[in-house]
Design an enzyme around this catalytic site. Structure first.
Site, PDB file in Angstrom:
ATOM      1  CB  THR A 235      17.438  59.375  56.992  1.00  0.00           C
ATOM      2  OG1 THR A 235      17.419  60.112  55.776  1.00  0.00           O
ATOM      3  CG2 THR A 235      16.435  58.237  56.860  1.00  0.00           C
ATOM      4  CG  ASP A 236      16.456  64.397  54.997  1.00  0.00           C
ATOM      5  OD1 ASP A 236      16.848  63.306  54.541  1.00  0.00           O
ATOM      6  OD2 ASP A 236      16.882  65.498  54.568  1.00  0.00           O
ATOM      7  CD  GLU A 237      17.167  59.340  51.537  1.00  0.00           C
ATOM      8  OE1 GLU A 237      16.585  58.387  50.997  1.00  0.00           O
ATOM      9  OE2 GLU A 237      18.324  59.668  51.266  1.00  0.00           O
TER      10      GLU A 237
ATOM     11  CE1 TYR B  46      19.240  54.358  54.811  1.00  0.00           C
ATOM     12  CE2 TYR B  46      18.330  56.317  53.742  1.00  0.00           C
ATOM     13  CZ  TYR B  46      19.054  55.731  54.774  1.00  0.00           C
ATOM     14  OH  TYR B  46      19.586  56.525  55.775  1.00  0.00           O
TER      15      TYR B  46
ATOM     16  CE  LYS C  69      17.876  55.014  59.350  1.00  0.00           C
ATOM     17  NZ  LYS C  69      18.935  54.543  60.308  1.00  0.00           N
TER      18      LYS C  69
HETATM   19  P1  NAD Z   1      27.672  54.026  56.703  1.00  0.00           P
HETATM   20  O1  NAD Z   1      27.114  53.132  55.650  1.00  0.00           O
HETATM   21  O2  NAD Z   1      28.871  54.863  56.404  1.00  0.00           O
HETATM   22  O3  NAD Z   1      28.045  53.175  57.994  1.00  0.00           O
HETATM   23  C1  NAD Z   1      27.208  52.181  58.498  1.00  0.00           C
HETATM   24  C2  NAD Z   1      27.968  51.432  59.588  1.00  0.00           C
HETATM   25  O4  NAD Z   1      27.072  50.414  60.098  1.00  0.00           O
HETATM   26  C3  NAD Z   1      29.219  50.705  59.077  1.00  0.00           C
HETATM   27  O5  NAD Z   1      30.270  50.872  59.995  1.00  0.00           O
HETATM   28  C4  NAD Z   1      28.789  49.244  58.994  1.00  0.00           C
HETATM   29  O6  NAD Z   1      29.852  48.337  59.186  1.00  0.00           O
HETATM   30  C5  NAD Z   1      27.766  49.171  60.134  1.00  0.00           C
HETATM   31  N1  NAD Z   1      26.790  48.106  59.921  1.00  0.00           N
HETATM   32  C6  NAD Z   1      26.053  47.860  58.800  1.00  0.00           C
HETATM   33  N2  NAD Z   1      25.291  46.768  58.970  1.00  0.00           N
HETATM   34  C7  NAD Z   1      25.533  46.313  60.228  1.00  0.00           C
HETATM   35  C8  NAD Z   1      25.035  45.227  60.997  1.00  0.00           C
HETATM   36  N3  NAD Z   1      24.153  44.354  60.487  1.00  0.00           N
HETATM   37  N4  NAD Z   1      25.477  45.078  62.265  1.00  0.00           N
HETATM   38  C9  NAD Z   1      26.377  45.946  62.796  1.00  0.00           C
HETATM   39  N5  NAD Z   1      26.907  46.979  62.100  1.00  0.00           N
HETATM   40  C10 NAD Z   1      26.479  47.165  60.830  1.00  0.00           C
HETATM   41  O7  NAD Z   1      26.443  54.923  57.188  1.00  0.00           O
HETATM   42  P2  NAD Z   1      26.417  56.466  57.599  1.00  0.00           P
HETATM   43  O8  NAD Z   1      26.263  57.278  56.389  1.00  0.00           O
HETATM   44  O9  NAD Z   1      27.510  56.718  58.552  1.00  0.00           O
HETATM   45  O10 NAD Z   1      25.010  56.504  58.367  1.00  0.00           O
HETATM   46  C11 NAD Z   1      24.933  56.178  59.760  1.00  0.00           C
HETATM   47  C12 NAD Z   1      23.495  56.288  60.206  1.00  0.00           C
HETATM   48  O11 NAD Z   1      23.024  57.621  60.003  1.00  0.00           O
HETATM   49  C13 NAD Z   1      22.533  55.378  59.436  1.00  0.00           C
HETATM   50  O12 NAD Z   1      21.583  54.893  60.349  1.00  0.00           O
HETATM   51  C14 NAD Z   1      21.880  56.312  58.419  1.00  0.00           C
HETATM   52  O13 NAD Z   1      20.587  55.868  58.112  1.00  0.00           O
HETATM   53  C15 NAD Z   1      21.847  57.615  59.202  1.00  0.00           C
HETATM   54  N6  NAD Z   1      21.889  58.847  58.382  1.00  0.00           N
HETATM   55  C16 NAD Z   1      22.842  59.000  57.411  1.00  0.00           C
HETATM   56  C17 NAD Z   1      22.904  60.200  56.703  1.00  0.00           C
HETATM   57  C18 NAD Z   1      23.956  60.448  55.637  1.00  0.00           C
HETATM   58  O14 NAD Z   1      23.911  61.472  54.966  1.00  0.00           O
HETATM   59  N7  NAD Z   1      24.927  59.566  55.451  1.00  0.00           N
HETATM   60  C19 NAD Z   1      21.982  61.220  56.972  1.00  0.00           C
HETATM   61  C20 NAD Z   1      21.002  61.013  57.960  1.00  0.00           C
HETATM   62  C21 NAD Z   1      20.984  59.829  58.675  1.00  0.00           C
HETATM   63  O1  DAU Z   2      18.971  62.690  53.272  1.00  0.00           O
HETATM   64  C1  DAU Z   2      19.724  61.861  54.100  1.00  0.00           C
HETATM   65  C2  DAU Z   2      20.261  60.695  53.309  1.00  0.00           C
HETATM   66  O2  DAU Z   2      21.310  61.206  52.487  1.00  0.00           O
HETATM   67  C3  DAU Z   2      20.784  59.552  54.181  1.00  0.00           C
HETATM   68  O3  DAU Z   2      19.720  59.011  54.921  1.00  0.00           O
HETATM   69  C4  DAU Z   2      21.424  58.458  53.319  1.00  0.00           C
HETATM   70  O4  DAU Z   2      21.991  57.458  54.148  1.00  0.00           O
HETATM   71  C5  DAU Z   2      22.520  59.093  52.483  1.00  0.00           C
HETATM   72  O5  DAU Z   2      23.065  58.123  51.617  1.00  0.00           O
HETATM   73  C6  DAU Z   2      21.970  60.273  51.669  1.00  0.00           C
HETATM   74  O6  DAU Z   2      21.055  59.803  50.647  1.00  0.00           O
HETATM   75  P1  DAU Z   2      21.045  60.421  49.168  1.00  0.00           P
HETATM   76  O7  DAU Z   2      20.458  59.433  48.256  1.00  0.00           O
HETATM   77  O8  DAU Z   2      20.469  61.797  49.174  1.00  0.00           O
HETATM   78  O9  DAU Z   2      22.643  60.577  48.941  1.00  0.00           O
HETATM   79  P2  DAU Z   2      23.563  60.270  47.661  1.00  0.00           P
HETATM   80  O10 DAU Z   2      24.904  60.835  47.952  1.00  0.00           O
HETATM   81  O11 DAU Z   2      23.452  58.860  47.218  1.00  0.00           O
HETATM   82  O12 DAU Z   2      22.877  61.183  46.534  1.00  0.00           O
HETATM   83  C7  DAU Z   2      22.767  62.594  46.688  1.00  0.00           C
HETATM   84  C8  DAU Z   2      22.075  63.124  45.450  1.00  0.00           C
HETATM   85  O13 DAU Z   2      22.957  62.965  44.312  1.00  0.00           O
HETATM   86  C9  DAU Z   2      20.796  62.375  45.074  1.00  0.00           C
HETATM   87  O14 DAU Z   2      19.873  63.288  44.500  1.00  0.00           O
HETATM   88  C10 DAU Z   2      21.249  61.373  44.017  1.00  0.00           C
HETATM   89  C11 DAU Z   2      22.363  62.124  43.303  1.00  0.00           C
HETATM   90  N1  DAU Z   2      23.450  61.284  42.751  1.00  0.00           N
HETATM   91  C12 DAU Z   2      24.048  60.360  43.563  1.00  0.00           C
HETATM   92  C13 DAU Z   2      25.048  59.550  43.081  1.00  0.00           C
HETATM   93  C14 DAU Z   2      25.683  58.505  43.966  1.00  0.00           C
HETATM   94  C15 DAU Z   2      23.884  61.483  41.447  1.00  0.00           C
HETATM   95  O15 DAU Z   2      23.365  62.367  40.725  1.00  0.00           O
HETATM   96  N2  DAU Z   2      24.910  60.683  40.984  1.00  0.00           N
HETATM   97  C16 DAU Z   2      25.493  59.724  41.730  1.00  0.00           C
HETATM   98  O16 DAU Z   2      26.407  59.021  41.220  1.00  0.00           O
END
Ligand code: NAD
Ligand code: DAU
Length: 350
Positions: free
Chosen positions: A132-134, A157, A161
């Site tokens: 992630t970019d975080e 988180y 990562k």
């Molecule tokens: P998600 O939470 O939707 O899915 C996570 C998956 O991992 C689920 O299917 C869950 O069952 C599985 N999982 C969790 N713990 C586990 C364990 N102990 N063993 C096996 N499986 C397990 O997550 P996502 O949003 O699809 O993110 C996927 C990946 O991409 C993550 O590594 C996250 O850090 C990264 N990522 C997410 C975003 C985003 O915006 N969502 C952006 C950049 C990177």
């Molecule tokens: O940047 C990549 C990341 O993006 C991934 O690594 C994470 O897995 C993914 O969850 C996401 O993280 P964020 O914290 O940016 O996503 P989220 O959707 O939780 O929040 C997006 C923005 O909105 C953030 O500034 C927090 C704000 N927010 C979020 C929620 C859930 C609100 O204002 N209200 C809310 O209820």
């Protein structure tokens, strides 16, 4: 070419799009989807491809080192694409240990299993860590994260990562494990779990519930359509340089309040509600502790070295996403029943 690719977290939001792409685009590959099916994992996400002959699902928890090694010995994967993680920042604030277990220990267990079965021959092998970019921390009003930006994670988180990224690089530097790493910005799209901002607001607009905006709503994220993230993973997995990291993003920054306002506008049009109806649901609530002000990715490297371009504009991607949620209300109702309600009440109480 025949290959076995093990994808972790393939039942989750992004993982299901990656599994679908690999199963459909590479019929010669055997795709193993390894997932523990936590609250975020859902095999419904893969209904359309579950019968494909090159697809196998294995339920396993990556924190269980012995079971993971057994699975690696049985399937002998040539490649690993690692997405399994605890992914929600708010949950990491209430339960950081779960994030250390899955994101750090789980990643090390996978690295150990890959090292163990590949030890005699790294030829044609690759461990792709999806991150992630975080990990780069927070930007001010200007600037972009590049591959050279120093790590500076703030939430449990992002700390977990960042730690897993360091372990992946350490296994490359120490043991020569062939690795690539991608650091992506915020994804959105079909199958997005409604704890995250966009699907949470879609769900609440449908149910005419408040749209919670943390703090002043000026926090900024760089949004990428999930299918375009899967496309980037495919490119880097196949063509990325061994040992390298690639930032993935859409050059598409939105302040949260503007994003939610745009979502309200599009939803009103699609639902046939009067303009301004859903925007009335916007409610400012208490801020997320340690909330990062702004993330924005410089995606020049993946663009110039691998020719990567996102395939849809944000307006198109958001419209496809809303349409998917409107067509899949059963999916949304299923994932928001049971434990979700308890989580929601606790997270948004008072
Ligand atoms: P998600 O939470 O939707 O899915 C996570 C998956 O991992 C689920 O299917 C869950 O069952 C599985 N999982 C969790 N713990 C586990 C364990 N102990 N063993 C096996 N499986 C397990 O997550 P996502 O949003 O699809 O993110 C996927 C990946 O991409 C993550 O590594 C996250 O850090 C990264 N990522 C997410 C975003 C985003 O915006 N969502 C952006 C950049 C990177
Ligand atoms: O940047 C990549 C990341 O993006 C991934 O690594 C994470 O897995 C993914 O969850 C996401 O993280 P964020 O914290 O940016 O996503 P989220 O959707 O939780 O929040 C997006 C923005 O909105 C953030 O500034 C927090 C704000 N927010 C979020 C929620 C859930 C609100 O204002 N209200 C809310 O209820």
């Amino acid at each position: 070419m025949n290959k076995t690719i093990l994808i972790t977290g393939g039942a989750g939001f992004i993982g299901s799009h990656v599994v679908r792409k690999f199963v459909s685009d590479y019929p010669d590959y055997q795709i193993i989807n390894l997932d523990a099916l936590t609250y975020a994992g859902n095999l419904e996400n893969l209904k359309d491809i579950e019968g494909f002959p090159n697809y196998t699902f294995v339920k396993a928890d990556i924190t269980d080192a012995a079971h993971i090694l057994e699975i690696f010995k049985e399937y002998q994967p040539d490649g690993v694409i690692h997405l399994a993680a605890e992914s929600h920042v708010d949950r990491s604030i209430t339960n950081p240990t779960a994030f250390v277990m899955t994101n750090v220990i789980g990643t090390v267990n996978l690295l150990n299993a890959a090292k163990e079965i590949w030890k005699d021959n790294y030829e044609g092998k690759r461990f792709h860590h999806v991150s992630t970019d975080e990990v780069f921390g927070a930007l001010g009003e200007t600037g972009l994260f590049t591959e050279e930006t120093k790590y500076d994670p703030h939430s449990p988180y992002s700390a977990s990562k960042a730690s897993s990224d360091h372990f992946v690089r350490a296994y490359h530097d120490t043991y020569g494990l062939p690795i690539v790493l991608t650091n992506c910005s915020n994804n959105y799209g079909p199958n997005h779990f409604p704890e995250k901002l966009i699907p949470l607001c879609i769900h609440n607009i449908l149910n005419e519930k408040p749209l919670p905006i943390y703090g002043d709503g000026k926090y900024t994220r760089d949004w990428l359509f999930v299918v375009d993230h899967a496309k980037a993973i495919d490119l880097v997995f196949h063509q990325g340089k061994n040992g390298d990291c690639y930032n993935v993003g859409g050059f598409n920054e939105w302040q949260n309040i503007d994003l939610v306002s745009e979502l309200c506008k599009q939803m009103d049009e699609k639902l046939g509600r009067a303009a301004g109806t859903s925007a009335k649901l916007i409610t400012y609530v208490k801020d997320r502790p340690g909330h990062d002000l702004r993330y924005a990715i410089d995606a020049t490297k993946i663009n110039q070295e691998l020719g990567y371009q996102p395939s849809v504009t944000f307006e198109e991607g958001l419209s496809i996403t809303i349409d998917w949620f409107l067509k899949n209300e059963d999916w949304l109702n299923n994932v928001t029943s049971g434990d979700y309600q308890k989580y929601y009440d606790k997270q948004y109480e008072g």
